[in-house]
Design a protein around this motif. Structure first.
Motif, PDB file in Angstrom:
ATOM      1  N   ARG A  76       9.271  68.109  62.123  1.00 57.90           N
ATOM      2  CA  ARG A  76       8.403  67.013  62.558  1.00 57.90           C
ATOM      3  C   ARG A  76       7.134  67.619  63.128  1.00 57.90           C
ATOM      4  N   TYR A  77       6.035  66.900  62.966  1.00 51.59           N
ATOM      5  CA  TYR A  77       4.754  67.358  63.477  1.00 51.59           C
ATOM      6  C   TYR A  77       4.217  66.335  64.455  1.00 51.59           C
ATOM      7  N   TYR A  78       3.736  66.816  65.588  1.00 44.98           N
ATOM      8  CA  TYR A  78       3.195  65.949  66.627  1.00 44.98           C
ATOM      9  C   TYR A  78       1.856  66.510  67.107  1.00 44.98           C
TER      10      TYR A  78
ATOM     11  N   GLU B  79       4.917  71.759  65.926  1.00 51.90           N
ATOM     12  CA  GLU B  79       5.921  71.601  64.871  1.00 51.90           C
ATOM     13  C   GLU B  79       7.284  71.746  65.521  1.00 51.90           C
TER      14      GLU B  79
ATOM     15  N   THR C 140       4.592  58.416  71.313  1.00 47.16           N
ATOM     16  CA  THR C 140       5.885  58.583  71.963  1.00 47.16           C
ATOM     17  C   THR C 140       5.636  59.350  73.253  1.00 47.16           C
TER      18      THR C 140
ATOM     19  N   LYS D  45       1.891  57.105  65.671  1.00 47.25           N
ATOM     20  CA  LYS D  45       2.732  56.329  66.581  1.00 47.25           C
ATOM     21  C   LYS D  45       2.939  57.154  67.838  1.00 47.25           C
TER      22      LYS D  45
ATOM     23  N   ASP E 118       2.830  60.971  66.390  1.00 49.08           N
ATOM     24  CA  ASP E 118       3.494  61.530  65.216  1.00 49.08           C
ATOM     25  C   ASP E 118       2.556  61.455  64.012  1.00 49.08           C
ATOM     26  N   GLU E 119       3.075  61.769  62.845  1.00 50.36           N
ATOM     27  CA  GLU E 119       2.248  61.807  61.636  1.00 50.36           C
ATOM     28  C   GLU E 119       1.664  60.441  61.285  1.00 50.36           C
TER      29      GLU E 119
ATOM     30  N   LEU F  97       2.840  62.002  72.807  1.00 54.70           N
ATOM     31  CA  LEU F  97       2.713  62.632  71.493  1.00 54.70           C
ATOM     32  C   LEU F  97       2.369  61.587  70.444  1.00 54.70           C
TER      33      LEU F  97
ATOM     34  N   GLU G 238      -1.399  70.795  67.938  1.00 54.58           N
ATOM     35  CA  GLU G 238      -0.343  70.305  67.057  1.00 54.58           C
ATOM     36  C   GLU G 238       0.921  71.084  67.337  1.00 54.58           C
TER      37      GLU G 238
END
Length: 158
Positions: A148-150, A140, A103, A101, A97-98, A95, A138
């Protein structure tokens, strides 16, 4: 009639539960010995050792029953035998992130989950949000710290 819900898990999770069950069953005679020894000390109403040993026995038996229940419902899934373009149990998902980064998480069973090692339960908020999704979607996720959004950048079956 109620149906028994299968409990998906990886082979290593099944083996760990089996090892835990074996260890707990091996403790049974030791707990019984501790109860017998404490019983020999006399008055049971004020015998803290006896009550502690009985409580330990109860906890041990409850844990054994819980693990046996999980093992009886186990559905072992090998991620290497899976394929596809959707996130499913056993998949390893990368994933972004915003802040872009990366993960990496593997979707595993409840008994195998350990966020520190990148293993999340399919029942966790992130796990539920990821199941059925595809690359470039995307996601949420509502977590205690907020939403959080990925972006799903990669799905692997390793």
């Amino acid at each position: 009639m109620a149906t028994v819900e299968k409990m998906p898990m990886l082979q290593e999770g099944y083996e760990k539960l089996t090892a835990d069950l074996r260890r707990l069953k091996e403790e049974r005679p030791l707990i019984v010995d501790a109860i017998e020894e404490a019983r020999a000390h006399g008055d049971l109403s004020e015998n803290a050792e006896y009550h502690a040993a009985k409580e330990q026995q109860g906890q041990n038996e409850a844990t054994i029953a819980d693990i046996e229940g999980k093992l009886s419902r186990a559905q072992i899934i090998d991620p290497k035998e899976l394929s596809g373009d959707k996130v499913v149990f056993g998949a390893t998902v990368t994933l972004l992130d915003e802040d872009d980064k990366a993960t990496k998480y593997q979707i595993v069973g409840e008994t195998e989950a350990d966020a520190k090692t990148g293993r999340i339960s399919y029942n966790s908020p992130i796990g539920r949000a990821l199941i059925g999704r595809k690359v470039d979607e995307e996601v949420e996720v509502s977590v205690p710290a907020g939403d959080r959004y990925y972006l799903i950048s990669k799905i692997e079956f390793i």
